[in-house]
Design a protein around this motif. Sequence first.
Motif, PDB file in Angstrom:
ATOM      1  N   VAL A 118      -9.525   1.218   8.741  1.00 56.53           N
ATOM      2  CA  VAL A 118      -8.683   0.843   7.603  1.00 56.53           C
ATOM      3  C   VAL A 118      -8.408  -0.654   7.675  1.00 56.53           C
ATOM      4  CG1 VAL A 118      -7.633   3.091   7.204  1.00 56.53           C
ATOM      5  CG2 VAL A 118      -6.641   1.576   8.918  1.00 56.53           C
ATOM      6  N   THR A 119      -8.349  -1.284   6.500  1.00 58.55           N
ATOM      7  CA  THR A 119      -8.163  -2.731   6.425  1.00 58.55           C
ATOM      8  C   THR A 119      -7.199  -3.094   5.311  1.00 58.55           C
ATOM      9  OG1 THR A 119     -10.043  -2.996   4.922  1.00 58.55           O
ATOM     10  CG2 THR A 119     -10.505  -3.189   7.279  1.00 58.55           C
ATOM     11  N   CYS A 120      -6.568  -4.263   5.437  1.00 60.34           N
ATOM     12  CA  CYS A 120      -5.795  -4.865   4.350  1.00 60.34           C
ATOM     13  C   CYS A 120      -6.092  -6.354   4.355  1.00 60.34           C
ATOM     14  CB  CYS A 120      -4.304  -4.577   4.490  1.00 60.34           C
ATOM     15  SG  CYS A 120      -3.541  -5.180   6.016  1.00 60.34           S
ATOM     16  N   ALA A 121      -5.803  -7.016   3.213  1.00 60.92           N
ATOM     17  CA  ALA A 121      -6.314  -8.373   3.066  1.00 60.92           C
ATOM     18  C   ALA A 121      -5.471  -9.205   2.111  1.00 60.92           C
ATOM     19  CB  ALA A 121      -7.761  -8.320   2.583  1.00 60.92           C
ATOM     20  N   ALA A 122      -5.912 -10.457   1.948  1.00 58.66           N
ATOM     21  CA  ALA A 122      -5.210 -11.399   1.080  1.00 58.66           C
ATOM     22  C   ALA A 122      -5.307 -11.014  -0.386  1.00 58.66           C
ATOM     23  CB  ALA A 122      -5.769 -12.806   1.286  1.00 58.66           C
ATOM     24  N   ASP A 123      -6.253 -10.150  -0.741  1.00 58.60           N
ATOM     25  CA  ASP A 123      -6.337  -9.686  -2.125  1.00 58.60           C
ATOM     26  C   ASP A 123      -5.356  -8.564  -2.417  1.00 58.60           C
ATOM     27  OD1 ASP A 123      -7.465  -7.574  -0.768  1.00 58.60           O
ATOM     28  OD2 ASP A 123      -9.456  -7.773  -1.647  1.00 58.60           O
ATOM     29  N   GLY A 124      -4.576  -8.145  -1.424  1.00 54.65           N
ATOM     30  CA  GLY A 124      -3.581  -7.099  -1.596  1.00 54.65           C
ATOM     31  C   GLY A 124      -4.129  -5.691  -1.481  1.00 54.65           C
ATOM     32  N   GLN A 125      -5.429  -5.546  -1.400  1.00 63.07           N
ATOM     33  CA  GLN A 125      -6.022  -4.222  -1.358  1.00 63.07           C
ATOM     34  C   GLN A 125      -5.968  -3.601   0.034  1.00 63.07           C
ATOM     35  OE1 GLN A 125      -9.560  -3.502  -4.121  1.00 63.07           O
ATOM     36  NE2 GLN A 125      -9.843  -5.662  -3.605  1.00 63.07           N
ATOM     37  N   VAL A 126      -5.892  -2.273   0.051  1.00 59.88           N
ATOM     38  CA  VAL A 126      -5.969  -1.488   1.282  1.00 59.88           C
ATOM     39  C   VAL A 126      -7.243  -0.659   1.179  1.00 59.88           C
ATOM     40  CG1 VAL A 126      -4.844   0.208   2.761  1.00 59.88           C
ATOM     41  CG2 VAL A 126      -3.461  -1.406   1.423  1.00 59.88           C
ATOM     42  N   HIS A 150      -0.488  -8.304   4.702  1.00 58.05           N
ATOM     43  CA  HIS A 150      -0.798  -8.888   6.006  1.00 58.05           C
ATOM     44  C   HIS A 150      -1.038  -7.849   7.097  1.00 58.05           C
ATOM     45  CE1 HIS A 150      -0.060 -13.217   5.288  1.00 58.05           C
ATOM     46  NE2 HIS A 150       0.759 -12.786   4.343  1.00 58.05           N
ATOM     47  N   LYS A 151      -0.239  -6.780   7.125  1.00 59.70           N
ATOM     48  CA  LYS A 151      -0.267  -5.889   8.280  1.00 59.70           C
ATOM     49  C   LYS A 151      -0.293  -4.419   7.864  1.00 59.70           C
ATOM     50  CE  LYS A 151       0.045  -9.095  11.478  1.00 59.70           C
ATOM     51  NZ  LYS A 151      -1.068  -9.350  12.417  1.00 59.70           N
ATOM     52  N   LEU A 152      -0.866  -3.616   8.764  1.00 59.46           N
ATOM     53  CA  LEU A 152      -0.783  -2.170   8.648  1.00 59.46           C
ATOM     54  C   LEU A 152      -0.450  -1.604  10.023  1.00 59.46           C
ATOM     55  CD1 LEU A 152      -3.632  -0.823   9.939  1.00 59.46           C
ATOM     56  CD2 LEU A 152      -4.554  -1.773   7.835  1.00 59.46           C
ATOM     57  N   ALA A 153       0.148  -0.424  10.045  1.00 61.61           N
ATOM     58  CA  ALA A 153       0.561   0.227  11.295  1.00 61.61           C
ATOM     59  C   ALA A 153       0.114   1.679  11.248  1.00 61.61           C
ATOM     60  CB  ALA A 153       2.074   0.135  11.486  1.00 61.61           C
ATOM     61  N   ILE A 154      -0.588   2.107  12.299  1.00 62.70           N
ATOM     62  CA  ILE A 154      -1.082   3.477  12.387  1.00 62.70           C
ATOM     63  C   ILE A 154      -0.083   4.332  13.152  1.00 62.70           C
ATOM     64  CG2 ILE A 154      -2.927   4.939  13.305  1.00 62.70           C
ATOM     65  CD1 ILE A 154      -4.824   2.560  12.963  1.00 62.70           C
ATOM     66  N   GLU A 155       0.218   5.514  12.623  1.00 54.65           N
ATOM     67  CA  GLU A 155       1.078   6.441  13.341  1.00 54.65           C
ATOM     68  C   GLU A 155       0.420   6.791  14.677  1.00 54.65           C
ATOM     69  OE1 GLU A 155       1.982  11.001  12.623  1.00 54.65           O
ATOM     70  OE2 GLU A 155       3.132   9.736  11.225  1.00 54.65           O
ATOM     71  N   PRO A 156       1.126   6.619  15.792  1.00 55.13           N
ATOM     72  CA  PRO A 156       0.515   6.815  17.111  1.00 55.13           C
ATOM     73  C   PRO A 156      -0.167   8.176  17.242  1.00 55.13           C
ATOM     74  CG  PRO A 156       2.668   5.813  17.356  1.00 55.13           C
ATOM     75  CD  PRO A 156       2.533   6.176  15.902  1.00 55.13           C
ATOM     76  N   ILE A 161      -2.485   9.154   9.281  1.00 58.15           N
ATOM     77  CA  ILE A 161      -1.318   8.477   8.700  1.00 58.15           C
ATOM     78  C   ILE A 161      -1.260   7.013   9.116  1.00 58.15           C
ATOM     79  CG2 ILE A 161       1.192   8.495   8.471  1.00 58.15           C
ATOM     80  CD1 ILE A 161      -0.195  10.927   7.283  1.00 58.15           C
ATOM     81  N   PHE A 162      -1.039   6.134   8.135  1.00 58.94           N
ATOM     82  CA  PHE A 162      -0.734   4.735   8.445  1.00 58.94           C
ATOM     83  C   PHE A 162       0.111   4.150   7.320  1.00 58.94           C
ATOM     84  CE2 PHE A 162      -4.568   4.391   5.918  1.00 58.94           C
ATOM     85  CZ  PHE A 162      -4.442   3.202   5.216  1.00 58.94           C
ATOM     86  N   TYR A 163       0.719   2.987   7.600  1.00 59.80           N
ATOM     87  CA  TYR A 163       1.601   2.304   6.656  1.00 59.80           C
ATOM     88  C   TYR A 163       1.086   0.883   6.443  1.00 59.80           C
ATOM     89  CZ  TYR A 163       5.065   5.897   8.018  1.00 59.80           C
ATOM     90  OH  TYR A 163       5.716   7.070   8.282  1.00 59.80           O
ATOM     91  N   THR A 164       1.419   0.305   5.280  1.00 55.94           N
ATOM     92  CA  THR A 164       1.128  -1.100   5.024  1.00 55.94           C
ATOM     93  C   THR A 164       2.360  -1.783   4.444  1.00 55.94           C
ATOM     94  OG1 THR A 164       0.336  -0.723   2.753  1.00 55.94           O
ATOM     95  CG2 THR A 164      -1.302  -0.593   4.526  1.00 55.94           C
ATOM     96  N   CYS A 165       2.408  -3.102   4.588  1.00 57.57           N
ATOM     97  CA  CYS A 165       3.448  -3.904   3.947  1.00 57.57           C
ATOM     98  C   CYS A 165       2.802  -5.142   3.357  1.00 57.57           C
ATOM     99  CB  CYS A 165       4.551  -4.280   4.932  1.00 57.57           C
ATOM    100  SG  CYS A 165       4.025  -5.406   6.251  1.00 57.57           S
ATOM    101  N   GLY A 166       3.462  -5.726   2.339  1.00 53.52           N
ATOM    102  CA  GLY A 166       2.883  -6.875   1.666  1.00 53.52           C
ATOM    103  C   GLY A 166       3.920  -7.883   1.229  1.00 53.52           C
ATOM    104  N   GLU A 167       3.420  -9.007   0.728  1.00 54.45           N
ATOM    105  CA  GLU A 167       4.318 -10.059   0.260  1.00 54.45           C
ATOM    106  C   GLU A 167       5.019  -9.688  -1.044  1.00 54.45           C
ATOM    107  OE1 GLU A 167       2.334 -13.788   0.079  1.00 54.45           O
ATOM    108  OE2 GLU A 167       1.929 -13.860   2.232  1.00 54.45           O
TER     109      GLU A 167
END
Length: 460
Positions: A118-126, A150-156, A161-167
């Motif tokens: 899984v990836t996230c980027a400057a274009d805002g896409q996941v 900028h970042k994503l976090a995977i449920e251990p 399941i994972f989460y993302t946050c953005g500007e």
Amino acid sequence: MSNKRPRSGSSSIDKAVVDVWQRELGQLSSRSFAHRLGGSEDLVLRLDLYRKLEKHKGCVNTVSFNEDGDILVSGSDDRRVILWDWETGRIKLSFHSGHDNNVFQAKIMPCTDDRTIVTCAADGQVMLAQILERGVVEVKTLGKHQARAHKLAIEPGSPHIFYTCGEDGLVQHFDLRTRTATELFTCHPVDDRRRYRSVIPLNAITIDPRNPNLFAVAGSDEYARLYDIRKYKWDGSTDFGQPTDYFCPSKLRGDEHVGITGLAFSEQSELLVSYNDEYIYLFTRDMGLGPNPLPASPVSMGSDASEIGGDHQLPASPSAMDTDEKVIPQDYKGHRNCETVKDKTIVNCIECHPHTMVLASSGIDDDIKMWTPKALEKAVLPTNIEQKPRPRGWMYRIASPQDLLLQLFSLQRRRTNSEHGGESSAPGRELLELLLRFNDNSDASSDDGGDTASQDDLFS
């Protein structure tokens, strides 16, 4: 009698011998032994360059190990994702991420045979990348932020399941079983001091490994916010509302010149927070400010223990105590996140191997550096680590037109507040310098976009 931990010498060697003895007798688990070994000062001071991984054609913004630690995944301004056999330096797979702009984060989902990324980027896409047979990569869009993500976090331990946050201030929850994105909440300012912005741009998110229901987010203000996913009503009727807890050093509360650049939970649920133009702080769970961090506002005495979980029962909220009685977080000094000008000396990310003392680092260069404790001589720590001058105010943080507009609104508000205090000329001078600084940064920064065909696009 001093309780300070010995820094070096025979004491650390003696401790290592005891650890080995306890492990052999079954008194120390393999996991704990690995953690103690990884934290050995003797090994840290012997870190040396093992090899460079060279293939990207732009700044490398993210590096991450798989569960076993034998594969390193990286993402870059060139919009490519590469899987490395880092020990040999061989590329296992290289493919285009599907993003239209710089890749900021790339992670391998656990328990997926290293075939789900899984990836996230400057274009805002996941994005989701599935590695199929014969090295074919299938890339799909899972969701999108309205600004850079900028970042994503995977449920251990979870392959789903994972989460993302953005500007855009938005936090999203993703479930790969349904491939759906759920918008959990948008992060807003704590009080009206930042009324010139409606949301808090987020650039850091992390999940508590001891209780995956808890996650923390942070961004352009001084507060790290803790949330409990069990409070969310999945019927879409409501969002989280207030966070479960806030974390911030007392001396930084109300400081509009700082923001948070990084978050991490320890295995003991301590929260490590890295500030720009400030230090790194380590918070324990009893250092929270409660669901309302404003000093002038009444705060209930702690949160319901049933909402937090057995491992996270809280004492009475320190917010209701006198400031002098609050527990002070541990701070770590030595360097500050205070410059964003592209420079060959800048390191943007560093990743620890999951099981042994190996580090991967990357930054403005287009290579990745692998570090192992192979040096015969231990490194000597610098003696002037606190002598670096502070940057000139907040203007170094201008990195986009949106940042410029936000600071212009801030300057206008400050001019209005000071027009009767004989300081009306200061904001004007600061505005001029701000515009000149933004113009310089715009000329110095560029995105190394584009894509080239690669013969390495085969998984082996």
